[in-house]
Each structure stands twice: as C-alpha cells, then as structure tokens.
Design a protein around this motif. Structure first.
Motif, PDB file in Angstrom:
ATOM      1  N   TYR A   6       0.912  -1.084   0.251  1.00  0.00           N
ATOM      2  CA  TYR A   6      -0.068  -0.168   0.041  1.00  0.00           C
ATOM      3  C   TYR A   6       0.800   1.244   0.060  1.00  0.00           C
ATOM      4  O   TYR A   6       0.310   2.391  -0.361  1.00  0.00           O
ATOM      5  N   PHE A   7       1.861   1.114   0.226  1.00  0.00           N
ATOM      6  CA  PHE A   7       2.938   2.432   0.025  1.00  0.00           C
ATOM      7  C   PHE A   7       3.058   2.599  -1.428  1.00  0.00           C
ATOM      8  O   PHE A   7       3.112   3.866  -1.530  1.00  0.00           O
ATOM      9  N   PHE A   8       3.244   1.521  -2.043  1.00  0.00           N
ATOM     10  CA  PHE A   8       3.191   1.905  -3.618  1.00  0.00           C
ATOM     11  C   PHE A   8       1.978   2.632  -4.156  1.00  0.00           C
ATOM     12  O   PHE A   8       1.905   3.304  -5.183  1.00  0.00           O
ATOM     13  N   PHE A   9       0.941   2.131  -3.637  1.00  0.00           N
ATOM     14  CA  PHE A   9      -0.541   2.779  -3.906  1.00  0.00           C
ATOM     15  C   PHE A   9      -0.463   4.180  -3.510  1.00  0.00           C
ATOM     16  O   PHE A   9      -1.156   5.082  -4.297  1.00  0.00           O
ATOM     17  N   GLU A  10       0.051   4.492  -2.312  1.00  0.00           N
ATOM     18  CA  GLU A  10       0.133   5.975  -1.690  1.00  0.00           C
ATOM     19  C   GLU A  10       1.244   6.621  -2.896  1.00  0.00           C
ATOM     20  O   GLU A  10       0.596   7.878  -3.173  1.00  0.00           O
ATOM     21  N   LEU A  11       2.105   6.117  -3.130  1.00  0.00           N
ATOM     22  CA  LEU A  11       3.127   6.847  -4.003  1.00  0.00           C
ATOM     23  C   LEU A  11       2.521   6.966  -5.433  1.00  0.00           C
ATOM     24  O   LEU A  11       2.643   8.081  -6.059  1.00  0.00           O
ATOM     25  N   PHE A  12       1.694   6.024  -6.058  1.00  0.00           N
ATOM     26  CA  PHE A  12       0.906   6.200  -7.194  1.00  0.00           C
ATOM     27  C   PHE A  12      -0.145   7.191  -7.233  1.00  0.00           C
ATOM     28  O   PHE A  12      -0.299   7.945  -8.124  1.00  0.00           O
ATOM     29  N   ALA A  13      -0.831   7.204  -6.290  1.00  0.00           N
ATOM     30  CA  ALA A  13      -1.773   8.137  -5.934  1.00  0.00           C
ATOM     31  C   ALA A  13      -1.211   9.497  -5.997  1.00  0.00           C
ATOM     32  O   ALA A  13      -1.721  10.669  -6.583  1.00  0.00           O
ATOM     33  N   PHE A  14       0.095   9.800  -5.139  1.00  0.00           N
ATOM     34  CA  PHE A  14       0.438  11.147  -5.349  1.00  0.00           C
ATOM     35  C   PHE A  14       1.323  11.425  -6.712  1.00  0.00           C
ATOM     36  O   PHE A  14       0.885  12.798  -7.149  1.00  0.00           O
ATOM     37  N   ILE A  15       1.522  10.505  -7.311  1.00  0.00           N
ATOM     38  CA  ILE A  15       2.111  10.825  -8.579  1.00  0.00           C
ATOM     39  C   ILE A  15       1.156  11.273  -9.562  1.00  0.00           C
ATOM     40  O   ILE A  15       1.113  12.173 -10.394  1.00  0.00           O
ATOM     41  N   VAL A  39       3.225   9.881   1.870  1.00  0.00           N
ATOM     42  CA  VAL A  39       4.322   9.172   1.207  1.00  0.00           C
ATOM     43  C   VAL A  39       5.844   9.292   2.150  1.00  0.00           C
ATOM     44  O   VAL A  39       6.370   8.090   2.481  1.00  0.00           O
ATOM     45  N   ILE A  40       6.048  10.508   2.724  1.00  0.00           N
ATOM     46  CA  ILE A  40       6.978  10.556   3.284  1.00  0.00           C
ATOM     47  C   ILE A  40       6.843   9.873   4.645  1.00  0.00           C
ATOM     48  O   ILE A  40       7.930   9.016   5.042  1.00  0.00           O
ATOM     49  N   PHE A  41       6.066  10.147   5.157  1.00  0.00           N
ATOM     50  CA  PHE A  41       5.555   9.247   6.735  1.00  0.00           C
ATOM     51  C   PHE A  41       5.687   7.882   6.593  1.00  0.00           C
ATOM     52  O   PHE A  41       6.333   7.331   7.239  1.00  0.00           O
ATOM     53  N   GLU A  42       5.073   7.267   5.472  1.00  0.00           N
ATOM     54  CA  GLU A  42       5.189   5.855   5.402  1.00  0.00           C
ATOM     55  C   GLU A  42       6.404   5.192   5.039  1.00  0.00           C
ATOM     56  O   GLU A  42       6.914   4.365   5.320  1.00  0.00           O
ATOM     57  N   ALA A  44       9.129   7.034   5.851  1.00  0.00           N
ATOM     58  CA  ALA A  44      10.105   6.811   7.313  1.00  0.00           C
ATOM     59  C   ALA A  44       9.655   5.745   8.147  1.00  0.00           C
ATOM     60  O   ALA A  44      10.512   4.955   8.721  1.00  0.00           O
ATOM     61  N   ASN A  45       8.359   5.298   8.350  1.00  0.00           N
ATOM     62  CA  ASN A  45       8.119   4.151   9.166  1.00  0.00           C
ATOM     63  C   ASN A  45       8.544   2.814   8.618  1.00  0.00           C
ATOM     64  O   ASN A  45       8.587   1.980   9.623  1.00  0.00           O
ATOM     65  N   MET A  46       8.696   2.638   7.270  1.00  0.00           N
ATOM     66  CA  MET A  46       9.019   1.506   6.575  1.00  0.00           C
ATOM     67  C   MET A  46      10.554   1.094   7.164  1.00  0.00           C
ATOM     68  O   MET A  46      10.952  -0.075   7.360  1.00  0.00           O
ATOM     69  N   TYR A  47      11.303   2.087   7.489  1.00  0.00           N
ATOM     70  CA  TYR A  47      12.571   2.130   8.021  1.00  0.00           C
ATOM     71  C   TYR A  47      12.659   2.242   9.453  1.00  0.00           C
ATOM     72  O   TYR A  47      13.844   2.514  10.070  1.00  0.00           O
ATOM     73  N   ASP A  48      11.555   2.514  10.245  1.00  0.00           N
ATOM     74  CA  ASP A  48      11.618   2.612  11.631  1.00  0.00           C
ATOM     75  C   ASP A  48      12.433   3.898  11.998  1.00  0.00           C
ATOM     76  O   ASP A  48      12.899   3.930  12.935  1.00  0.00           O
ATOM     77  N   TRP A  49      12.351   5.006  11.162  1.00  0.00           N
ATOM     78  CA  TRP A  49      12.981   6.127  11.414  1.00  0.00           C
ATOM     79  C   TRP A  49      12.207   6.937  12.557  1.00  0.00           C
ATOM     80  O   TRP A  49      12.598   7.712  12.880  1.00  0.00           O
ATOM     81  N   LEU A  50      10.863   6.647  12.573  1.00  0.00           N
ATOM     82  CA  LEU A  50      10.077   7.418  13.571  1.00  0.00           C
ATOM     83  C   LEU A  50      10.000   6.741  14.923  1.00  0.00           C
ATOM     84  O   LEU A  50       9.144   7.104  15.645  1.00  0.00           O
ATOM     85  N   MET A  51      10.766   5.695  15.148  1.00  0.00           N
ATOM     86  CA  MET A  51      10.587   5.023  16.364  1.00  0.00           C
ATOM     87  C   MET A  51      11.245   5.647  17.672  1.00  0.00           C
ATOM     88  O   MET A  51      12.323   6.179  17.471  1.00  0.00           O
ATOM     89  N   TRP A  52      10.376   5.731  18.699  1.00  0.00           N
ATOM     90  CA  TRP A  52      10.962   6.785  19.675  1.00  0.00           C
ATOM     91  C   TRP A  52      10.638   5.969  20.874  1.00  0.00           C
ATOM     92  O   TRP A  52       9.476   5.556  21.229  1.00  0.00           O
ATOM     93  N   ARG A  53      11.528   5.579  21.660  1.00  0.00           N
ATOM     94  CA  ARG A  53      11.146   4.557  23.089  1.00  0.00           C
ATOM     95  C   ARG A  53      10.421   3.251  22.521  1.00  0.00           C
ATOM     96  O   ARG A  53       9.555   2.849  23.098  1.00  0.00           O
ATOM     97  N   HIS A  54      11.019   2.931  21.427  1.00  0.00           N
ATOM     98  CA  HIS A  54      10.752   1.480  20.824  1.00  0.00           C
ATOM     99  C   HIS A  54       9.165   1.512  20.573  1.00  0.00           C
ATOM    100  O   HIS A  54       8.466   0.404  20.336  1.00  0.00           O
ATOM    101  N   THR A  55       8.546   2.726  19.990  1.00  0.00           N
ATOM    102  CA  THR A  55       7.267   2.653  19.452  1.00  0.00           C
ATOM    103  C   THR A  55       7.133   3.784  18.549  1.00  0.00           C
ATOM    104  O   THR A  55       7.777   4.741  18.566  1.00  0.00           O
ATOM    105  N   ASN A  56       6.184   3.567  17.450  1.00  0.00           N
ATOM    106  CA  ASN A  56       5.810   4.554  16.437  1.00  0.00           C
ATOM    107  C   ASN A  56       4.343   4.747  16.676  1.00  0.00           C
ATOM    108  O   ASN A  56       3.854   5.495  15.726  1.00  0.00           O
ATOM    109  N   ALA A  57       3.937   4.553  17.737  1.00  0.00           N
ATOM    110  CA  ALA A  57       2.479   4.779  17.748  1.00  0.00           C
ATOM    111  C   ALA A  57       2.050   6.094  18.022  1.00  0.00           C
ATOM    112  O   ALA A  57       0.932   6.701  17.350  1.00  0.00           O
ATOM    113  N   TRP A  58       2.995   6.961  18.549  1.00  0.00           N
ATOM    114  CA  TRP A  58       2.850   8.368  19.088  1.00  0.00           C
ATOM    115  C   TRP A  58       2.656   9.025  17.814  1.00  0.00           C
ATOM    116  O   TRP A  58       1.877   9.953  17.595  1.00  0.00           O
ATOM    117  N   CYS A  59       3.271   8.613  16.602  1.00  0.00           N
ATOM    118  CA  CYS A  59       3.399   9.411  15.366  1.00  0.00           C
ATOM    119  C   CYS A  59       2.065   9.174  14.525  1.00  0.00           C
ATOM    120  O   CYS A  59       1.445   9.745  13.877  1.00  0.00           O
TER     121      CYS A  59
END
Length: 217
Positions: A6-15, A39-42, A44-59
């Motif tokens: 679904y990341f690719f569907f998001e990217l396709f919708a953006f394009i 697209v940027i948000f997803e 980043a989450n695919m590579y766990d760049w938004l993990m904070w205190r072992h969770t990305n639930a906050w974002c």
C-alpha cells in the motif's frame, strides 16, 4: 508485505495527483501536499525512522489528526451550504479535541489511541453517508458517477473508514482474549482498505479532466 504494497499505492496516488494537479478543482488540490506527507511518513516508518522509545504509535496518533482534518475539510467542501460546512468543521474540531484528550489523558502518548481512531472514522463515515444522501436527493441533473471524481474519492474514504472502524473497535478486546486469528484477518482487511482509498484517489485524479463540473445544493 502489505505495508510495502500500500506504500506503492500511496506513491501512485501522489504521482497521479501531481500529474493532474493543474486540472483539479480547488478542493482536490489539498491532496497534493497531503499525499506528499503520507508518502514521506510511510517511507520513514518502513525503515523505523520514527521509532521513539521502541514505539511509533505516537506518530500514528498525530497522523490520525491530519487525516481527520484533510478528509473532513474535503467533505465539507463538497457542500455549498455554509451552515452545513460550519457543522462539519465543528465535528472535526470535536474529533481533534477527543483525540488530544485520549492521547494525553486516557490511553497515553506512547500508546496507539484506538478510542480516538474509532471516533475519527465514525465522523468521516457519517459525513460520507450524509454526502450520498444529499447527492441522491438534491442533484437536479443526470450524474454519471463513473466519471465523477468525488464519487471515487468518497467511496474510497467510506471503505477505508469502515475497515478502520471495524479493526480498531475490536482491536483491544481481541488482543485481550488472545484471538490472534481475528487479528490477522482484520489486519489484512484494514490494509486492503488503505489500498482501496489510495487507488480510488488515483482514479479520481486521472478522470478529473474528462469530468463535467457539477455544483450541488
């Protein structure tokens, strides 16, 4: 697997939105910065760049606020009645307030705010249903839904909100009773809802240039 899909569907919708941007109605143009953020948000989450205190639930909690705001504003823009739009804006503000209360006072900043997710999706699904009711009862000319961009966007939004509502309304309970079979099936349905909305957003952008504008109400 589905996360990548679904990341690719998001990217396709953006394009598609970028491609058709100049031909879009003004109320559709808000989707370009929104989809760029998604697209940027997803990614980043695919590579766990938004993990904070072992969770990305906050974002994801704050992403829900952005989705409610953008989709809510879009649903309001489809109706020309100022009084109705004010009611929609009030519903959006109420949803944001409930979300912030849930995040900071009930479920916690580091926990996925499932209560607010259910509330947000209830508000958006209700707005879509009201829109369809008004569309059927107040349209005074023949409307070809298959070439009408708001139809694709709203039907995608309805499916997306209903699948999210179904998933998160029973999420906590099913984990509590350790019904992991439900979790796996519901998660797939929820992910399909994401694919559904972004693919239909792409369709609405692509068909926009061939659509006769129709003012409702």
């Amino acid at each position: 697997m589905l996360n990548s899909l679904y990341f690719f569907f998001e990217l396709f919708a953006f394009i598609c939105c970028l491609y058709a941007y100049k031909k879009l109605d003004r109320n559709f143009k808000i989707f370009l910065p929104f989809l760029a953020f998604i697209v940027i948000f997803e990614f980043a989450n695919m590579y766990d760049w938004l993990m904070w205190r072992h969770t990305n639930a906050w974002c994801y909690n704050f992403e829900g606020i952005i989705e409610l705001t953008i989709y809510g504003w879009f649903m309001a823009s489809l109706d020309k009645r100022r009084s109705y739009r004010k009611k929609v804006y009030m519903a959006i503000v109420a949803g944001i307030a409930i979300t912030l209360i849930d995040i900071f006072l009930i479920q916690g900043f580091w926990t996925l705010a499932t209560i607010s997710i259910v509330v947000q999706n209830t508000i958006l699904a209700t707005l879509v249903c009201i829109y369809y009711y008004n569309l059927v009862n107040n349209s005074d000319e023949y409307l070809d839904l298959l070439s009408y961009p708001p139809f694709y966007t709203t039907i995608g939004l309805l499916f997306y909100t209903l699948t999210n509502f179904f998933y998160y309304a029973f999420f906590s309970y099913m984990l509590y009773v350790k019904n992991y079979h439900f979790y796996m099936v519901a998660k797939v349905i929820c992910d399909i809802g994401c694919v559904f909305i972004y693919s239909l957003l792409a369709v609405s952008f692509l068909c926009f240039s061939r659509t006769k504008k129709l003012s409702l109400f």
